[in-house]
Enzyme design. Sequence first.
Site, short mmCIF file in Angstrom:
data_model
loop_
_atom_site.label_atom_id
_atom_site.label_comp_id
_atom_site.label_asym_id
_atom_site.label_seq_id
_atom_site.Cartn_x
_atom_site.Cartn_y
_atom_site.Cartn_z
N LYS A 161 37.47 38.69 42.33
CA LYS A 161 37.94 37.85 41.22
C LYS A 161 37.95 36.37 41.62
O LYS A 161 37.59 35.50 40.82
CB LYS A 161 39.33 38.30 40.78
CG LYS A 161 39.32 39.69 40.15
CD LYS A 161 40.71 40.28 40.05
CE LYS A 161 40.70 41.61 39.34
NZ LYS A 161 41.95 42.35 39.49
N VAL B 182 40.37 51.73 30.65
CA VAL B 182 40.00 50.57 29.81
C VAL B 182 39.23 51.03 28.56
O VAL B 182 39.51 50.56 27.45
CB VAL B 182 39.17 49.54 30.63
CG1 VAL B 182 38.87 48.31 29.78
CG2 VAL B 182 39.89 49.14 31.90
N VAL C 53 38.56 39.37 35.38
CA VAL C 53 39.54 38.61 36.16
C VAL C 53 40.86 38.54 35.40
O VAL C 53 40.90 38.11 34.25
CB VAL C 53 39.06 37.17 36.46
CG1 VAL C 53 40.09 36.42 37.30
CG2 VAL C 53 37.72 37.19 37.18
#
Length: 447
Positions: A221, A30, A148
Amino acid sequence: LGDVYKRQIQKGVEIMTKPIAVGLLGLGTVGSGVVKIIENHQDQLIHQVGCPIVVKKILVRDLYNERDVKVDASLLTANVDDVSNDPDIDVIIEVMGGVEETKKHLLRALKQGKHVVTANKDLMALYGSELLAVATENGCDLFYEASVAGGIPILRSLVDGLASDRITKMMGIVNGTTNFILTKMSKYGSPYEEVLAEAQALGYAEADPTADVEGLDAARKMAILARLGFSMNIDLEDVQVKGITGITEEDLDYSKRLGYTMKLIGIAHRDGEKVEVSVQPTLFPDSHPLASVSDEYNAVYVYGEAVGETMFYGPGAGSLPTATAVVSDLVAVMKNMRLGVNGRSAVAPQYEKKLKSPSEIFSKYFLRIHVKDEVGAFAKITAIFSERGVSFEKILQLPLKEKGFAEIVIVTHKASQQDYEDILQQLRDLEIVHDVKSSYRVEGNGK
Ligand code: NAP
Ligand code: HSE
């Protein structure tokens, strides 16, 4: 809050004139995407926020690791103080993962007046309320859109887009890794271990993929979604969890034969004041839109009392999709800086938590059992179901290779979780039942 407001006004003026410095915790899947988006979309970002964004320092574990993105070596550090104590850094982007150590870093950052953007659902599911309270106290934003459903802006849709409605249900695929695995296993018969390794290589899986395959990542989540959607303090332990590791080739074959597709599904459902939240493998009729959500894609249905049914679809994992959500949060922080309103968007839960009991949770079920192939066996099984008023939607009986045994596959009509668990126990106790092979929740209407 006097000092906080003065600081915010000063920042609002500065942001019009000088670059915003960002500290990055993590430069893996990420983090690399975040650096690429900040570099490649700089013009568009300047247009939106009014000033350049500069990544000033990056925390990593190993300074000499090969990276997916080129960064000046002088930006890298293995000492978190180089990021946290830098007074020029206004925003910390946390994409390193982990819980306890990471929580300490973020609390310190918030207390120093630094805004935080994180993709860390483990942390937010466990300590989200505490971190948000500290952020508010210090006039800081704490945004976590990427935690999420990767690239899908689902949290902002709940908090802003559907702010006027009362959410009754959220249901969907919120883990990219398991959806990737189940897609490859059912479509191509690929072996579980092989596809899991592929998902890891593609950067979809967590550092420890047990969290993905055992359903824990999805549970985190769903806790976050339920908290926001129902405005209730849902904890991780309130989520019932079952992962995909017990799913066999036979289960996938039978689901296909009966016209179903297997998905790992998160469900958060509110009836009046009470809620249920779960993550479990679930069968959907092939015609259901969730059945055709493939690979690492995620999709979440949100039902509101006024809006009815809405569906959000997009990539649920991976470098650039996730980084899109992270950088959009950064943009939101900067827009708030310009307006001098950081730290004012988190809303405390409105309702007291009330969880449904197993007798208040209803679903259809798929059940596969091995029984002795003898006269009256079937009648004994059906009697257990009819005693509890549970009827069958579909039923299939096939001889097994093992002589004298048969396989029975049943799809029930709706039953309460309590009744169904009692039925399972009674079946296990029945002398003619050799084994209860598998059992899954079923959603939607079959053929
Ligand atoms: P990753 O590829 O494993 O990258 C983690 C990065 O953090 C690495 O650069 C690592 O340094 C650094 N790091 C980890 N622990 C550290 C420590 N104790 N001290 C210093 N540096 C440390 O992980 P990722 O897939 O990018 O995921 C990051 C976060 O985003 C996690 O919270 C994850 O749940 C979340 N997330 C991931 C995705 C996805 O698709 N991957 C999607 C949504 C959310 P080195 O490189 O030197 O090892
Ligand atoms: N491991 C997670 C997934 C990353 O597969 O969905 C995105 O949160």
